[in-house]
Each structure stands twice: as C-alpha cells, then as structure tokens.
Design an enzyme around this catalytic site. Structure first.
Site, PDB file in Angstrom:
ATOM      1  N   TRP A 113      50.763  35.559  42.873  1.00 24.07           N
ATOM      2  CA  TRP A 113      50.578  36.922  43.350  1.00 24.07           C
ATOM      3  C   TRP A 113      50.803  36.949  44.865  1.00 24.07           C
ATOM      4  CZ3 TRP A 113      45.607  38.714  45.712  1.00 24.07           C
ATOM      5  CH2 TRP A 113      45.625  40.088  46.018  1.00 24.07           C
ATOM      6  N   TYR A 139      53.861  41.505  39.517  1.00 28.14           N
ATOM      7  CA  TYR A 139      54.017  40.825  40.798  1.00 28.14           C
ATOM      8  C   TYR A 139      55.471  40.895  41.258  1.00 28.14           C
ATOM      9  CZ  TYR A 139      49.425  38.722  39.754  1.00 28.14           C
ATOM     10  OH  TYR A 139      48.092  38.508  39.446  1.00 28.14           O
ATOM     11  N   GLN A 163      39.763  37.510  33.944  1.00 28.85           N
ATOM     12  CA  GLN A 163      40.261  37.090  35.256  1.00 28.85           C
ATOM     13  C   GLN A 163      39.776  38.085  36.318  1.00 28.85           C
ATOM     14  OE1 GLN A 163      44.590  36.685  37.293  1.00 28.85           O
ATOM     15  NE2 GLN A 163      44.303  35.442  35.472  1.00 28.85           N
ATOM     16  N   TRP A 171      40.260  34.863  40.653  1.00 28.67           N
ATOM     17  CA  TRP A 171      41.266  34.992  41.700  1.00 28.67           C
ATOM     18  C   TRP A 171      40.589  35.256  43.041  1.00 28.67           C
ATOM     19  CZ3 TRP A 171      41.978  39.822  44.153  1.00 28.67           C
ATOM     20  CH2 TRP A 171      41.496  40.956  43.475  1.00 28.67           C
ATOM     21  N   SER A 172      41.309  34.920  44.088  1.00 29.35           N
ATOM     22  CA  SER A 172      40.848  35.076  45.468  1.00 29.35           C
ATOM     23  C   SER A 172      39.554  34.320  45.762  1.00 29.35           C
ATOM     24  CB  SER A 172      40.667  36.560  45.810  1.00 29.35           C
ATOM     25  OG  SER A 172      40.684  36.752  47.205  1.00 29.35           O
ATOM     26  N   ALA A 197      38.692  34.509  49.302  1.00 24.12           N
ATOM     27  CA  ALA A 197      38.592  35.879  49.821  1.00 24.12           C
ATOM     28  C   ALA A 197      39.813  36.245  50.663  1.00 24.12           C
ATOM     29  CB  ALA A 197      37.305  36.064  50.625  1.00 24.12           C
ATOM     30  N   GLN A 219      49.555  23.498  51.608  1.00 27.28           N
ATOM     31  CA  GLN A 219      48.356  24.238  51.221  1.00 27.28           C
ATOM     32  C   GLN A 219      47.917  23.848  49.816  1.00 27.28           C
ATOM     33  OE1 GLN A 219      50.049  28.184  51.878  1.00 27.28           O
ATOM     34  NE2 GLN A 219      48.694  28.490  53.639  1.00 27.28           N
ATOM     35  N   ASN A 241      44.313  22.162  49.046  1.00 28.58           N
ATOM     36  CA  ASN A 241      43.364  22.834  48.159  1.00 28.58           C
ATOM     37  C   ASN A 241      43.026  22.005  46.933  1.00 28.58           C
ATOM     38  OD1 ASN A 241      43.168  25.080  49.819  1.00 28.58           O
ATOM     39  ND2 ASN A 241      44.759  26.220  48.732  1.00 28.58           N
TER      40      ASN A 241
END
Length: 338
Positions: free
Chosen positions: A22, A55, A178, A206-207, A210, A293, A297
């Site tokens: 996304w 998306y 989700q 998701w997120s 944040a 990244q 992560n």
C-alpha cells in the site's frame, strides 16, 4: 528468519511479518525498487504478501505479480482485497456486490499472475449490499478454487459476528480481519479482538509503526523530514496528519527511545514487536521504499517484550492512545460513493 503463526482457527500458517505494498508499489516507488524490496522480503524469510486491487488503481497488484514471478507458488501466501473503486469508477466498480466481487477476483488473479489467492478480503463493510449476497459470492469464489480463505478489513465487532454466522452456514473458512493497530491506535482491543476470538479470526494488522510516527523521525516543533511520508502529497501526508498535528504526542513518542535502546531495538522494531505481543495478532504488515527497511524491520520477528516494559510504554504514551471502539465504524463509508 521470520517466525510463522496460524491465521485464525485455520491450518494456514503465515509469516508474522507480512510484506504489504500500500502507498508504495505503482505510486511512490519505481518498479525496480519495488522488486528489490520484494526480493529483500523473500531473502529474510517473509513468504506472506498483502496487496489490494485499489492500491495505485490496480497497479500495485501488477507490480507484485511481476516481482513474485518465478517463485514457487506453493511457498507463498498471497492476500488481496476488494471493495474500493477501481477502473473508471462506474456504478458497479466498487462495493461488495456479487458483480463487483466476481469481476474483481478475476482481475486480481490476472494481475498477480496466479490461479488463486490464499486470502481474499472484504476491504470494508458494504452498507448498500445485503451481507448474504456478499458472503455467498465469497463462498462461490472459494468453491471455485480462486481463493482458499476469506477475511475482512476494518469490520466492527457486530459485522464480524454477522459475517462469521453466515460463513459457518455456508461452510466457508472465514479466518481474518485486517485493522489498523499500533501503540497509538488500539481501537480494536475492547470489541473487535474479543469478537474475532469468538469467531475464530485473528488480526493481520496494518500501520504498526503508525505511518512512520513510531520510528521517532518526526520531532515536535520541527518540519517533517524531506522524502518522508509526512511530505508525500500522493496520499501519505494526509494519512499521517492526525499524528503530526499533535505536538504533545510527538514528544511522548520521543520518550520511547530509551525503552527501545534498552531492548537493543530500533524504535520501528519496538513498534512492530509491540503489536505482535497481542495473542490475537497473526501478522504485522510492513511496507518499505528501500530494501534496507525490510531487512531492518525483520529483526522484530520473535522479539518478546517483558510485561513490565509493556507497562512502561503505556505510561510514556498515556492519554495519547486512541482506544474508542466506535472509531472502527468510522472507517467504512455509509454509502459506496462517500
């Protein structure tokens, strides 16, 4: 390597870090870079990939399909979603009607270059289509072998219970929700999570960072860093504005730095590991604009945060945490054209 968790009460295992595209593939990130990020995800052991037809108006699915071409299909778990407008935005190009669902799954499979998706999700609740129509269409897709399991996104507790009852009647594997979930956004905890546990669903959230706020890169009183989501006019800036406009919240987030350092984690790793402490969370979706990244992560997988540290995080963030269950309902438009 990334650890696996069962999704809902099913026998399906997915990686607890799921790569999502996304706001990146087909819009923010060039295709070569997008493929590099997908390759990085595969290299660290991520086998679960989340996308949606909306998306970049279907372009994200196309990019993901190209990036995964040549991989052993049985070794991947591919998720996509249906609801939001696609194509030219005609009257039947949105929602959860039988027409839109059937046409959308065929388009998604074509773009993803696969015969089936592992999980097909209702991207929001459709207040203008009978739930029975939606669930029967999903059931037919499962029986046709075009999707192995079904799920939803940002449904309320009541909607999840109603969907689960119909899924049981139709004998369809309804296994996931989700929602948005992070240290700062906990609106699912009091109602959605209990309803999901009752129905045999788990969360793919998701997120978890944040929209980047929990990385600590947004400083109170300072402009958003150049090239960050906070400066992206293509959509990222609007999503993150509610956090960036709260200077006290940004100051509280800075208070998490010592905690992350004590655990030998970056702030992003701490945020991702935090959502994975919830037993109803099967996976946290991570996105990336650079392969580094993804690699960074990935180190959040398997991290256990002691209870006393979880309590300290709550103390630092205090009343800046959103908890109102009613906020879930606000994410679903009352009409398809909203």
């Amino acid at each position: 390597m990334i650890e696996y968790r069962y999704l809902g009460n099913s026998g399906l295992k997915i990686t607890e870090l799921t790569y999502g595209n996304w706001l990146t593939h087909g819009s923010q990130v060039e295709n070569d870079q997008a493929r590099a990020c997908v390759n990085a995800a595969l290299d660290v052991g991520i086998s679960s990939f989340d996308t949606a037809d909306v998306y970049a108006n279907t372009a994200a699915e196309t990019v993901l399909g190209e990036a995964l071409k040549g991989e052993r299909r049985e070794s991947l778990e591919i998720f996509t979603k249906v609801y939001w407008p696609t194509g030219p935005g005609g009257p039947n190009d949105t929602g959860l009607s039988r027409k839109h669902i059937i046409e959308s799954i065929n388009g998604s499979l074509r773009r993803l270059q696969t015969d089936y998706v592992d999980l097909y999700q209702a991207h929001r609740y459709d207040h203008e289509t009978p739930l029975e129509e939606t669930m029967l269409a999903f059931a037919d897709i499962v029986r046709q072998g075009k999707a192995l399991y079904i799920g939803v996104s940002e449904w309320t507790a009541e909607q999840i219970r109603a969907g689960a009852a119909l899924a049981k009647e139709l004998r369809v594997p309804f296994i996931s929700n989700q929602p948005q979930y992070s240290m700062l956004w906990r609106v699912i905890e009091d109602a959605v999570v209990p309803a999901s546990e009752e129905a045999g669903l788990s969360q793919i959230v998701w997120s978890p960072v944040a929209q980047g706020v929990l990385t600590g890169k947004y400083l109170p009183g300072a402009p958003a860093p150049a090239g960050s989501r906070g400066t992206d006019e293509k959509g990222g800036k609007g999503m993150i504005a509610r956090f960036l406009d709260d200077q006290e919240l940004l100051a509280r987030v800075q208070g998490l730095k010592p905690i992350a350092e004590e655990l030998d984690l970056t702030m992003a790793q701490l945020a991702i590991a935090w959502v994975l402490q919830n037993r109803n969370v099967a996976a946290a979706i991570i996105g990336a604009s650079r392969p580094e990244q993804v690699i960074d992560n990935a180190k959040a997988s398997g991290v256990s945060i002691p209870a006393e540290v979880m309590a300290r995080i709550d103390e630092v963030l205090g009343d800046k945490v959103a908890r109102d269950p009613a906020l879930t309902a606000e994410t679903s438009p009352a009409t398809r054209r909203a």
